[in-house]
Design an enzyme around this catalytic site. Structure first.
Site, PDB file in Angstrom:
ATOM      1  N   ASP A 266       0.865  -1.184   0.000  1.00 51.99           N
ATOM      2  CA  ASP A 266       0.000   0.000   0.000  1.00 51.99           C
ATOM      3  C   ASP A 266       0.900   1.232   0.000  1.00 51.99           C
ATOM      4  OD1 ASP A 266      -1.770  -2.119   0.550  1.00 51.99           O
ATOM      5  OD2 ASP A 266      -3.063  -0.838   1.774  1.00 51.99           O
TER       6      ASP A 266
ATOM      7  N   LYS B 266      -6.828   3.380  -3.512  1.00 52.25           N
ATOM      8  CA  LYS B 266      -7.241   3.393  -2.113  1.00 52.25           C
ATOM      9  C   LYS B 266      -7.467   4.827  -1.659  1.00 52.25           C
ATOM     10  CE  LYS B 266      -5.322   2.061   2.436  1.00 52.25           C
ATOM     11  NZ  LYS B 266      -4.192   1.376   3.108  1.00 52.25           N
TER      12      LYS B 266
ATOM     13  N   LYS C  57     -10.238   0.401  -2.641  1.00 47.64           N
ATOM     14  CA  LYS C  57     -10.166   0.155  -1.203  1.00 47.64           C
ATOM     15  C   LYS C  57     -10.445   1.449  -0.439  1.00 47.64           C
ATOM     16  CE  LYS C  57      -6.966  -1.246   2.501  1.00 47.64           C
ATOM     17  NZ  LYS C  57      -5.622  -1.779   2.826  1.00 47.64           N
TER      18      LYS C  57
END
Length: 313
Positions: free
Chosen positions: A150, A213, A249
């Site tokens: 991430d 995300k 996400k």
């Protein structure tokens, strides 16, 4: 997307000018429209059998997360045990998300379980460091066994129009990931406008991000339903233009089963039912799982069990 936009998309990454022209040429987001649609989707109700399915689906989409300076190997081991078996009869979660130095501990507890090991990287949460440091951060996590990375984008670079710099960093980190999937954190609370969220989403997709995300969870506002809808529309349009499936996400601020179900409704209606899988949609959360487990027990037993029913993270 219009035929003109698809044509422009095909050459968008040729050079800095083409990238800028493509991103600035994306249709503007109707802020009133996206907020009204989000409010409408949030009012949808589902029946008991469908609710149990939605709860189990959401559990399987959770990236169970601990990203605190006080994290210890013991805390990570406990989190991994919960990830493998949240409660009797439930699916396992999608991933455990930790700092790079905790990846090896997570691997020790999760190897062979099917639960992914996600690690934040690239000078999380600010993204303000040299590319060399960001690469080292990523490589350490991958070498330790992370299956997902991430990364955070440099919001300062993006907001000052240095799209090429952000694009190149994402491409470079993607290459360093090897077989690990890359989730690109936009930190939408700092991007300020829906138009910027759309541009950042497309920039991350063009650069090779497997997921886009919303947030680090360290900035407010984090994940909101309108922002998630803008990002879901981006991956839907990306699929229409390229045939490729990319994920979304939302992370930060999603704490209740009601919030999770609202997001699942949005996934179905905005991106499509094909995205209702952990391969394409995740919740970045720490406290959400407990509420999902409590509400699941309520659905099965007919009475509310309270927080004593679940483990404390």
């Amino acid at each position: 997307m219009s035929a003109t936009t698809v044509h422009e998309f095909s050459g968008a990454t040729r050079d800095e000018a083409s990238l800028r022209r493509f991103l600035q040429g994306l249709p503007g987001v109707d802020a009133v429209g996206v907020e009204q649609r989000s409010a409408g989707l949030a009012t949808r109700s589902i029946k008991k059998d469908s609710k149990l399915w939605a709860i189990d689906t959401a559990i399987a989409m959770v990236d169970l997360t601990t990203l605190e300076g006080a994290d210890t190997p013991g805390k990570v081991r406990s989190l991994c045990a919960k990830a493998r078996n949240p409660a009797p009869g439930t699916p396992k979660v999608a991933a455990v998300c930790v700092y790079p130095d905790m990846v090896a501990t997570a691997v020790e507890k999760l190897d062979g379980t099917g639960v992914n090991i996600a690690s934040v990287a690239t000078a999380f949460p600010s993204g303000r460091s040299s590319l060399k440091v960001k690469l080292t951060d990523t490589e350490l996590a991958v070498e330790a066994g992370a299956t997902e990375i991430d990364m955070v984008i440099d919001r300062g670079a993006f907001l000052t129009g240095r799209y090429g710099q952000v694009f190149d960093e994402i491409r470079t980190i993607k290459a360093a990931c090897g077989d690990a999937h890359l989730k690109v954190i936009l930190e939408t609370g700092e991007l300020a406008t829906y138009d910027n969220v759309r541009r950042a989403s497309w920039l991350a997709l063009l650069a090779g991000g497997d997921f886009i995300k919303t947030s680090t969870g360290k900035v407010s506002p984090a994940a909101t339903l309108p922002v998630t809808n803008v990002m879901l529309q981006a991956v839907h349009d990306w699929h229409a233009a390229t045939g490729q499936l990319r994920g979304v996400k939302p992370a930060g601020g999603i704490r209740t089963t009601k919030d999770a179900i609202r997001h699942l409704v949005a996934v179905h209606e905005v991106a499509g039912p094909e995205w209702l899988t952990p391969a394409l949609f995740r919740f970045g959360a720490s406290s959400l799982l407990n509420d999902l487990l409590m509400q699941r027990q309520t659905q099965l037993s007919g009475h509310y069990s309270g927080p004593d029913y679940v483990t404390v993270d």
